[in-house]
Motif scaffolding. Structure first.
Motif, mmCIF file in Angstrom:
data_model
loop_
_atom_site.group_PDB
_atom_site.id
_atom_site.type_symbol
_atom_site.label_atom_id
_atom_site.label_comp_id
_atom_site.label_asym_id
_atom_site.label_seq_id
_atom_site.Cartn_x
_atom_site.Cartn_y
_atom_site.Cartn_z
ATOM 1 N N LEU A 1 -47.227 3.355 7.388
ATOM 2 C CA LEU A 1 -46.809 2.225 8.225
ATOM 3 C C LEU A 1 -45.297 2.024 8.157
ATOM 4 N N TRP B 1 -46.064 -6.831 7.725
ATOM 5 C CA TRP B 1 -46.544 -8.204 7.850
ATOM 6 C C TRP B 1 -47.539 -8.373 9.001
ATOM 7 N N PRO B 2 -47.319 -7.758 10.175
ATOM 8 C CA PRO B 2 -48.348 -7.854 11.213
ATOM 9 C C PRO B 2 -49.708 -7.316 10.770
ATOM 10 N N VAL B 3 -49.707 -6.227 9.991
ATOM 11 C CA VAL B 3 -50.977 -5.690 9.501
ATOM 12 C C VAL B 3 -51.614 -6.648 8.501
ATOM 13 N N GLU C 1 -42.073 -0.231 7.928
ATOM 14 C CA GLU C 1 -41.922 -1.487 7.201
ATOM 15 C C GLU C 1 -42.015 -2.705 8.114
ATOM 16 N N ARG C 2 -41.560 -2.571 9.342
ATOM 17 C CA ARG C 2 -41.608 -3.718 10.246
ATOM 18 C C ARG C 2 -43.038 -4.080 10.651
ATOM 19 N N HIS C 3 -43.983 -3.162 10.399
ATOM 20 C CA HIS C 3 -45.378 -3.414 10.760
ATOM 21 C C HIS C 3 -46.199 -3.968 9.591
#
Length: 363
Positions: free
Chosen positions: A173, A179-181, A175-177
């Motif tokens: 993943l 928190w959304p995950v 890194e920007r994804h």
């Protein structure tokens, strides 16, 4: 994923200056103690209405402690990944941790069932429990059969089997994804009690609280949180606020409708607490959970968890708890706690540690 797939260590962000997170070890015992109190309450040791109300107020929602174990497992396994470790090594080491204690406590439970009620012995249920498959069977006599707390090991075994593949996905993943995950996993946990609303109560309970697939959402959440912390993207929620939020959510769960109080009501506070405790250790901030006594209790907490209901069950039958006064019930509860801690220390030192050293192989 092939068993030959390697499991690597998570990256370490600027905030992650140490891989040691003893506060999570100390918190394990707090979660195990909640489950202990829940089962003491379920045994109806106290008969005075006021005493029962107080016990229910403190421990009535203690079963949510299992959710802490699931989030914690995902966090710790991801955090402690080693470069180049094959999946089969992960499986062997997790088996070395859980199987010896499980087999010993399974045998104790089996002996107790055969001795106390031979007609109540069920070969199929016992075999399913021995191989940690009971949580997959939607029959309460099976998933809670034998040594009841072992149902959660059935879930953990499934998580460990899936861990190499989950690790591969989460490591890929961006890194920007992260928190959304993490938010999506929390949303999925919150959605489970909504989806089971039309189902019969027994089925809804199994799907929301026992079924390994739905409980794997918490395990995966713990893994994602570990990567968030390791990459320096934690949102800076402190340990004390997360502890207070856990206490409030724990109390609130008693008033939530349907199956919302089983898991969904505490998933966010537990997730925040696990990550905040880890960050407190990494940054050298205050944490009561890394006190040497708490860490020692955390070390024996797995043995404590597997033994506690056996102690409650056997001692309760031997002493005829129905005839106890409130003072006697208080003394019995304290005695049960002391005996369980002592038995856990013995199991930890004579079975768990030696078998881990024997079976885990070279570090």
């Amino acid at each position: 994923m092939s068993e030959r797939t390697a499991v690597g260590a998570p990256e370490r962000g600027a905030a992650a200056v140490s891989a040691r997170i003893p506060s999570l070890t100390g918190l394990r015992f707090a979660a195990a103690l909640l489950v202990f109190g829940f089962h003491v309450h379920a045994e109806n040791i106290f008969h005075d209405p006021t005493a029962r109300w107080l016990l229910a107020f403190v421990f009535g929602q203690g079963a949510v402690g299992v959710g802490f174990f699931f989030v914690l497992s995902g966090f710790v396994l991801f955090w402690s990944g080693k470069p180049g470790m094959p999946a089969r090594t992960v499986w062997r080491r997790r088996a070395a941790k859980i199987v010896p204690n499980h087999v010993v406590t399974w045998l104790i439970a089996l002996a107790g069932i055969v001795y106390a009620s031979p007609r109540g012995f069920n070969v199929v249920s016992s075999v399913v429990g021995l191989f940690l498959l009971q949580a997959w069977v939607p029959v309460q006599g099976v998933y809670f059969g034998g040594n009841t707390p072992a149902w959660s090991l059935s879930c953990e075994a499934a998580f460990y089997f899936a861990f190499p593949l989950l690790y591969f996905w989460i490591r890929r993943l961006a890194e920007r994804h992260l928190w959304p995950v993490a938010i999506a996993l929390v949303a999925a946990v919150l959605l489970v009690p909504v989806l089971v609303l039309p189902l019969p109560t027994s089925t809804a309970y199994w799907l929301s609280y026992v079924f390994p697939v739905t409980r794997a959402l918490e395990f995966a959440l713990g893994m994602v949180l570990a990567r968030i912390v390791a990459s320096g993207r934690w949102i800076r929620v402190g340990l004390l606020p997360s502890m207070l939020l856990c206490v409030f959510a724990y109390w609130l769960c008693a008033y939530l409708p349907g199956m919302f109080g089983n898991v969904a009501g505490t998933v966010i506070p537990i997730a925040l607490l696990v990550a905040a405790a880890a960050v407190a250790d990494i940054e050298g901030r205050w944490s009561p959970w890394r006190h040497p006594v708490m860490v020692w209790l955390g070390d024996i907490s797995f043995a404590f968890y597997l033994l506690h209901q056996l102690v409650i069950r056997f001692v309760g039958k031997a002493l005829h708890i129905g005839s106890l006064s409130t003072v006697g019930a208080l003394g019995l509860t304290a005695g049960l706690l002391v005996v369980t801690v002592g038995a856990a220390w013995l199991l930890y030192n004579t079975v768990e540690l030696p078998m881990m050293r024997l079976l885990r192989g070279r570090r």
